[in-house]
Design an enzyme around this catalytic site. Structure first.
Site, short mmCIF file in Angstrom:
data_model
loop_
_atom_site.label_atom_id
_atom_site.label_comp_id
_atom_site.label_asym_id
_atom_site.label_seq_id
_atom_site.Cartn_x
_atom_site.Cartn_y
_atom_site.Cartn_z
N ASN A 72 37.02 3.19 53.53
CA ASN A 72 35.98 3.89 53.89
C ASN A 72 35.18 3.64 55.02
O ASN A 72 35.46 2.37 55.59
CB ASN A 72 34.87 3.93 52.94
CG ASN A 72 35.01 4.44 51.41
OD1 ASN A 72 36.18 5.31 51.48
ND2 ASN A 72 34.63 4.01 50.31
N HIS A 80 40.50 1.17 57.71
CA HIS A 80 40.50 2.28 58.45
C HIS A 80 39.43 2.54 59.75
O HIS A 80 39.25 3.25 60.09
CB HIS A 80 40.56 3.38 57.72
CG HIS A 80 41.68 3.56 56.85
ND1 HIS A 80 41.84 4.42 55.60
CD2 HIS A 80 43.04 2.76 56.89
CE1 HIS A 80 43.07 4.25 55.08
NE2 HIS A 80 43.69 3.20 55.86
N PRO A 82 31.58 13.53 50.53
CA PRO A 82 32.69 14.19 49.81
C PRO A 82 34.26 13.14 50.15
O PRO A 82 34.19 12.56 51.04
CB PRO A 82 32.92 15.45 50.49
CG PRO A 82 32.01 15.37 51.56
CD PRO A 82 30.87 14.62 51.42
N ASP A 83 35.10 13.06 49.25
CA ASP A 83 36.21 12.31 49.59
C ASP A 83 37.11 13.31 50.38
O ASP A 83 36.75 14.44 50.76
CB ASP A 83 36.80 11.79 48.29
CG ASP A 83 37.07 12.86 47.19
OD1 ASP A 83 37.10 13.81 47.57
OD2 ASP A 83 37.59 12.41 46.30
N PHE A 84 38.48 12.86 50.33
CA PHE A 84 39.60 13.76 51.05
C PHE A 84 39.86 15.12 49.98
O PHE A 84 39.94 16.07 50.15
CB PHE A 84 40.70 13.25 51.33
CG PHE A 84 40.44 12.62 52.89
CD1 PHE A 84 39.24 13.19 53.76
CD2 PHE A 84 41.35 11.82 53.56
CE1 PHE A 84 39.26 12.58 55.25
CE2 PHE A 84 41.29 11.47 54.89
CZ PHE A 84 40.23 11.70 55.42
N ARG A 85 40.32 14.22 48.73
CA ARG A 85 41.28 15.13 47.67
C ARG A 85 40.96 15.77 46.72
O ARG A 85 41.62 16.31 45.85
CB ARG A 85 42.78 14.32 47.85
CG ARG A 85 43.46 13.95 49.04
CD ARG A 85 44.43 13.13 48.88
NE ARG A 85 45.50 12.86 50.09
CZ ARG A 85 45.01 11.98 51.03
NH1 ARG A 85 43.86 11.19 50.85
NH2 ARG A 85 45.60 11.62 52.29
N ASP A 109 32.20 4.79 55.81
CA ASP A 109 30.82 4.95 55.74
C ASP A 109 29.96 3.91 55.91
O ASP A 109 28.66 3.91 56.05
CB ASP A 109 30.60 5.79 54.69
CG ASP A 109 31.06 4.88 53.33
OD1 ASP A 109 31.09 3.97 53.45
OD2 ASP A 109 31.52 5.94 52.41
P1 CNA Z 1 41.15 10.25 48.64
O1 CNA Z 1 42.43 10.58 48.99
O2 CNA Z 1 40.01 11.42 48.89
O3 CNA Z 1 41.14 9.87 46.79
C1 CNA Z 1 39.83 9.86 46.53
C2 CNA Z 1 40.06 9.46 45.10
O4 CNA Z 1 38.89 9.08 44.33
C3 CNA Z 1 40.74 10.44 43.99
O5 CNA Z 1 41.88 9.93 43.45
C4 CNA Z 1 39.58 11.06 43.47
O6 CNA Z 1 40.09 11.51 42.14
C5 CNA Z 1 38.81 9.81 43.12
N1 CNA Z 1 37.32 10.13 42.92
C6 CNA Z 1 36.62 10.67 43.88
N2 CNA Z 1 35.50 10.88 43.17
C7 CNA Z 1 35.34 10.14 42.03
C8 CNA Z 1 34.34 10.07 41.14
N3 CNA Z 1 33.34 10.45 41.01
N4 CNA Z 1 34.81 9.30 40.02
C9 CNA Z 1 36.27 8.85 39.86
N5 CNA Z 1 37.24 8.97 40.83
C10 CNA Z 1 36.77 9.71 41.80
O7 CNA Z 1 40.50 9.04 49.44
P2 CNA Z 1 40.99 7.71 49.79
O8 CNA Z 1 40.06 6.87 50.14
O9 CNA Z 1 42.09 7.39 48.68
O10 CNA Z 1 41.89 8.13 51.22
C11 CNA Z 1 41.69 7.29 52.07
C12 CNA Z 1 41.13 7.94 53.40
C13 CNA Z 1 39.84 8.78 53.01
C14 CNA Z 1 40.59 7.01 54.26
O11 CNA Z 1 41.38 7.11 55.50
C15 CNA Z 1 39.18 7.27 54.62
O12 CNA Z 1 38.70 7.00 55.73
C16 CNA Z 1 38.86 8.47 54.19
N6 CNA Z 1 37.52 9.05 53.80
C17 CNA Z 1 36.69 8.06 53.78
C18 CNA Z 1 35.23 8.74 53.40
C19 CNA Z 1 34.23 7.59 53.37
O13 CNA Z 1 34.31 6.84 54.17
N7 CNA Z 1 33.28 7.79 52.32
C20 CNA Z 1 35.23 9.93 53.00
C21 CNA Z 1 36.13 10.92 53.18
C22 CNA Z 1 37.65 10.51 53.44
#
Ligand code: CNA
Length: 321
Positions: free
Chosen positions: A151, A170, A77-80, A153
């Site tokens: 990321n 990060h 999962p992402d954050f937002r 991960d």
């Molecule tokens: P965020 O703020 O959650 O943004 C993610 C963006 O990706 C959003 O604009 C979503 O709409 C978009 N998105 C998600 N899934 C899809 C999809 N399937 N298709 C199209 N668009 C999509 O995350 P950011 O990376 O911008 O924020 C930075 C933080 C999140 C960092 O400090 C990370 O460490 C942190 N993070 C990382 C992970 C990871 O390592 N996978 C997971 C969760 C959070």
């Protein structure tokens, strides 16, 4: 340079139009504040134009910025993202507000929520998807100047991109540091504790050992400063799967020269693509995998990508056994 989140600004756009939408491609730069690009000023680009710049090797120094959105297709999962994002699902962590999970002050008060999340995100649980392997193809073809990732991960490494081409802005789980005596440890030293829901402690001073993930208020890794050399050199910027809300990472998207085309591949229009658009910006909005596949199709790399995904996934499946 420390990590911080644009919480106030974030509220202006993070809950913008959501839901499932068909991918659409826009030229977003009607009147870029920073778009003083001379003869390029009025030239609107399409996704096809970007593909042609890559395919013809007119652009050979491609910089890439990515965020959590490239890993949601891998199941992380992402954050937002409304509904599925971690920020909507934090009840289980018992924290007062979402960012607390990455705040040092809260960590010293109670490290357990972070380690619960760390257990979920720890490398080894997930596999790269087509977005990671598209970036691997850019690397294999000698077109990748550098990949800047937010990321934690580790999937860019797992996809086979050499660490010298990565800036893990990060931080990483690959190493960890005692929060008291500052001794450094390999990340795997924490693994057993994290998996057993124990807080890892320093064998020397008994302080809490924290994986080298950058928390809000902490300095970014030294490698982040490579941006000062990389961004002026770039001839194309790709931005994938990020809300561009975390600084100073987000502002990198404005550090390429004003004539350099920028392609955003994301569900929504975000950051400077929304509020400082440049004349050579292109936004491919909608589902990320479909957008990447569309671009890869325009590049004529579809079969190559499929073969790469099959080969690398096979290798990883073999390691699982
Ligand atoms: P965020 O703020 O959650 O943004 C993610 C963006 O990706 C959003 O604009 C979503 O709409 C978009 N998105 C998600 N899934 C899809 C999809 N399937 N298709 C199209 N668009 C999509 O995350 P950011 O990376 O911008 O924020 C930075 C933080 C999140 C960092 O400090 C990370 O460490 C942190 N993070 C990382 C992970 C990871 O390592 N996978 C997971 C969760 C959070």
């Amino acid at each position: 340079m420390v990590l911080w989140c644009r919480r106030a600004l974030a509220s202006l756009w993070q809950w913008g139009p959501g839901g499932v939408r068909r991918p659409i491609s826009l030229s977003v730069g009607a009147s870029g504040l920073f778009g003083s690009g001379g003869s390029h000023e009025k030239e609107k680009l399409s996704l096809q134009d970007i593909a042609e710049l890559i395919r013809s090797r007119a652009c050979q120094k491609v910089l890439v910025m990515v965020g959590a959105g490239i890993s949601t297709p891998s199941g992380i999962p992402d954050f937002r993202s409304p509904g599925s994002g971690l920020y909507n699902n934090l009840q289980q962590y018992h924290i007062p507000y979402p960012e607390a999970i990455f705040e040092l002050e809260f960590f010293f008060h109670n490290p357990k929520p972070f380690f619960k999340l760390a257990k979920e995100l720890y490398p080894g649980n997930y596999k790269p998807n087509v977005a990671h392997y598209f970036l691997r193809l850019l690397y294999d073809k000698g077109l990748l100047l550098r990949l800047y990732t937010q990321n934690i991960d580790g999937l860019e490494r797992v996809s086979g991109i050499h660490p010298s081409k990565l800036v893990e802005a990060h931080g990483t789980f690959a190493s960890a540091t005692c929060t008291v005596c500052r001794r450094s440890f390999p990340g795997e030293d924490c693994w057993a504790d994290v998996m057993a829901d124990r807080v890892p402690c320093c064998p020397v001073c008994n302080g809490v050992v924290k994986p080298d993930i950058v928390f809000f208020g902490e300095p970014l890794p030294q490698r982040f400063f490579l941006h000062m050399a990389d961004f002026p050199l770039a001839d194309l910027l790709l931005v994938l799967g990020t809300s561009l809300e975390v600084e100073p990472f987000a502002s990198l998207s404005e550090a390429v020269r004003s004539t350099v085309p920028r392609l955003l591949i994301n569900r929504d229009l975000v950051g400077p693509f929304a509020w400082h658009p440049r004349s050579r910006d292109v936004a491919q909005l909608g589902d990320l995998v479909r957008s990447v596949e569309t671009l890869v199709g325009l590049l004529g790399w579809t079969e190559e990508l499929q073969a790469l995904v099959q080969r690398e996934t096979g290798k990883l499946d073999g390691q699982d056994r």
